[in-house]
Design a protein around this motif. Structure first.
Motif, PDB file in Angstrom:
ATOM      1  N   GLY A   1      27.524 -29.407 -46.193  1.00 34.86           N
ATOM      2  CA  GLY A   1      28.950 -29.118 -46.294  1.00 34.86           C
ATOM      3  C   GLY A   1      29.567 -28.604 -45.009  1.00 34.86           C
ATOM      4  O   GLY A   1      30.609 -27.934 -45.038  1.00 34.86           O
ATOM      5  N   HIS A   2      28.960 -28.924 -43.866  1.00 36.15           N
ATOM      6  CA  HIS A   2      29.598 -28.529 -42.603  1.00 36.15           C
ATOM      7  C   HIS A   2      30.978 -29.183 -42.528  1.00 36.15           C
ATOM      8  O   HIS A   2      31.157 -30.313 -42.999  1.00 36.15           O
ATOM      9  CB  HIS A   2      28.716 -28.974 -41.432  1.00 36.15           C
ATOM     10  N   SER A   3      31.928 -28.512 -41.914  1.00 38.15           N
ATOM     11  CA  SER A   3      33.303 -29.056 -41.907  1.00 38.15           C
ATOM     12  C   SER A   3      33.373 -30.405 -41.202  1.00 38.15           C
ATOM     13  O   SER A   3      34.226 -31.230 -41.522  1.00 38.15           O
ATOM     14  CB  SER A   3      34.276 -28.068 -41.272  1.00 38.15           C
TER      15      SER A   3
ATOM     16  N   GLY B   1      31.655 -20.323 -35.700  1.00 37.16           N
ATOM     17  CA  GLY B   1      32.914 -20.773 -35.089  1.00 37.16           C
ATOM     18  C   GLY B   1      33.121 -20.061 -33.767  1.00 37.16           C
ATOM     19  O   GLY B   1      33.577 -18.920 -33.735  1.00 37.16           O
ATOM     20  N   SER B   2      32.703 -20.742 -32.672  1.00 46.34           N
ATOM     21  CA  SER B   2      32.845 -20.196 -31.315  1.00 46.34           C
ATOM     22  C   SER B   2      32.221 -18.814 -31.156  1.00 46.34           C
ATOM     23  O   SER B   2      32.731 -17.974 -30.409  1.00 46.34           O
ATOM     24  CB  SER B   2      34.320 -20.194 -30.887  1.00 46.34           C
ATOM     25  N   CYS B   3      31.149 -18.587 -31.862  1.00 45.67           N
ATOM     26  CA  CYS B   3      30.396 -17.342 -31.686  1.00 45.67           C
ATOM     27  C   CYS B   3      29.592 -17.499 -30.392  1.00 45.67           C
ATOM     28  O   CYS B   3      28.956 -18.530 -30.168  1.00 45.67           O
ATOM     29  CB  CYS B   3      29.479 -17.125 -32.886  1.00 45.67           C
TER      30      CYS B   3
ATOM     31  N   GLY C   1      24.747 -15.360 -37.771  1.00 44.76           N
ATOM     32  CA  GLY C   1      25.660 -16.395 -37.299  1.00 44.76           C
ATOM     33  C   GLY C   1      25.081 -17.800 -37.378  1.00 44.76           C
ATOM     34  O   GLY C   1      23.860 -17.998 -37.294  1.00 44.76           O
ATOM     35  N   LEU C   2      25.979 -18.766 -37.550  1.00 43.82           N
ATOM     36  CA  LEU C   2      25.639 -20.186 -37.407  1.00 43.82           C
ATOM     37  C   LEU C   2      26.290 -20.612 -36.091  1.00 43.82           C
ATOM     38  O   LEU C   2      27.520 -20.655 -35.983  1.00 43.82           O
ATOM     39  CB  LEU C   2      26.178 -20.989 -38.600  1.00 43.82           C
ATOM     40  N   ILE C   3      25.454 -20.895 -35.111  1.00 43.16           N
ATOM     41  CA  ILE C   3      25.924 -21.033 -33.729  1.00 43.16           C
ATOM     42  C   ILE C   3      25.851 -22.502 -33.307  1.00 43.16           C
ATOM     43  O   ILE C   3      24.780 -23.107 -33.387  1.00 43.16           O
ATOM     44  CB  ILE C   3      25.035 -20.202 -32.765  1.00 43.16           C
ATOM     45  N   GLY C   4      26.956 -23.059 -32.832  1.00 41.64           N
ATOM     46  CA  GLY C   4      26.964 -24.441 -32.366  1.00 41.64           C
ATOM     47  C   GLY C   4      26.720 -24.500 -30.863  1.00 41.64           C
ATOM     48  O   GLY C   4      25.594 -24.343 -30.388  1.00 41.64           O
ATOM     49  N   GLY C   5      27.793 -24.709 -30.109  1.00 41.29           N
ATOM     50  CA  GLY C   5      27.699 -24.908 -28.655  1.00 41.29           C
ATOM     51  C   GLY C   5      26.817 -23.893 -27.941  1.00 41.29           C
ATOM     52  O   GLY C   5      26.007 -24.267 -27.074  1.00 41.29           O
TER      53      GLY C   5
HETATM   54  P1  PGA Z   1      30.580 -23.737 -32.499  1.00 46.85           P
HETATM   55  O1  PGA Z   1      30.067 -24.486 -33.804  1.00 46.85           O
HETATM   56  O2  PGA Z   1      29.733 -22.488 -32.348  1.00 46.85           O
HETATM   57  O3  PGA Z   1      30.351 -24.704 -31.374  1.00 46.85           O
HETATM   58  O4  PGA Z   1      32.008 -23.399 -32.696  1.00 46.85           O
HETATM   59  C1  PGA Z   1      29.634 -23.785 -34.947  1.00 46.85           C
HETATM   60  C2  PGA Z   1      29.239 -24.758 -36.013  1.00 46.85           C
HETATM   61  O5  PGA Z   1      29.887 -25.808 -36.133  1.00 46.85           O
HETATM   62  O6  PGA Z   1      28.278 -24.531 -36.778  1.00 46.85           O
END
Ligand code: PGA
Length: 258
Positions: A95-97, A213-215, A232-236
């Protein structure tokens, strides 16, 4: 004290060699220090076997980024929960956006994936979060409630204990715009109150609710210090060893101070 949880969502990034090097660099850097935080790496499907092999030597677990809503059969290109279990994957993001937006994933399909993952003893990491427009219209609580009710609240109390929730406001993902610690805390407290109403105080306390989200290394500590943010769920920022390690260090000290 509750441990914090930090998950690196690599999305569709990195070559095989880069993925290999990043897993090893993170594993080496983690040796010995993260006693109050747990780490999960989520590479793309094709690197999962590499990742689960290396995870046996190191102190982290592995998540897939998606799974099929079907159990098995004629679904060309799909990957089932049982295939992930066979690779010794422990978690799966659902369910990721980005999946809701580009691949039309709905709360209903997410609920099916959650059940299939549970059948294989995998832990779903279920994402929720509002768009900027929804927040401006003051619909953010309603939207997040609906996402959680429709994708998770069919679970009984025991199975709800095997779920991780990630609140990821869509406007903060990959944009460099982070929710303030107060905005995030407000939503996390709301999510915990929904869980408490449905499953009781103990389940609500034990539930893991992550922020995404931009963490990054700069804002992680202030976010993780909030009482209802469990990690946290960390992307970039999970694609650079030093940045990701700094986020884990922030989680570690927030867990000690909480
Ligand atoms: P972001 O992504 O840290 O690059 O904003 C987070 C995510 O989509 O899980």
């Amino acid at each position: 004290m509750k441990n914090k949880l930090v998950i690196g969502n690599w999305k569709m990034n990195l070559s095989f060699e880069e993925a290999n090097d990043l897993i090893i660099a993170i594993g080496d850097a983690l040796e010995g220090f993260h006693t109050n935080s747990e780490v999960v790496l989520s590479p793309s499907f094709v690197y999962l076997e590499l990742a689960t092999d290396l995870a046996e030597e190191y102190n982290f677990s592995i998540a897939a980024q998606n799974c099929s809503e079907y159990e098995n059969g004629a679904y060309t290109g799909e990957i089932s929960a049982s295939m992930l279990a066979a690779l010794k994957v422990n978690f799966c993001i659902v369910g990721h956006s980005e999946r809701r937006k580009y691949f039309h994933e709905t709360n209903e399909t997410i609920a099916k994936k959650v059940d299939l993952l549970h059948k294989q003893q995998l832990i779903p990491i279920v994402c929720c979060g509002e768009t900027m427009e929804e927040r401006k219209n003051n619909e953010h609580f309603k939207i997040v409630e609906q996402q959680l009710v429709e994708s998770l609240f069919h679970l009984n109390k025991e199975m709800f204990g095997h779920v991780i929730i990630a609140y990821e406001p869509v406007w903060a993902i990959g944009t460099g715009e982070t929710a303030t610690p107060e905005q995030a805390q407000e939503m996390h407290a709301f999510i915990r109150s929904l869980i408490e109403k449905k499953y009781g105080a103990e389940t609500a306390y034990n539930a893991y609710i992550l922020y995404g989200g931009s963490c990054n290394a700069k804002n992680a500590l202030n976010l993780f210090m909030q009482p209802d943010i469990d990690g946290g769920l960390i992307g970039g920022a999970s694609l650079k060893t030093s940045e990701f390690i700094a986020i884990i260090e922030a989680a570690d000290s927030a867990a000690k101070d909480n």
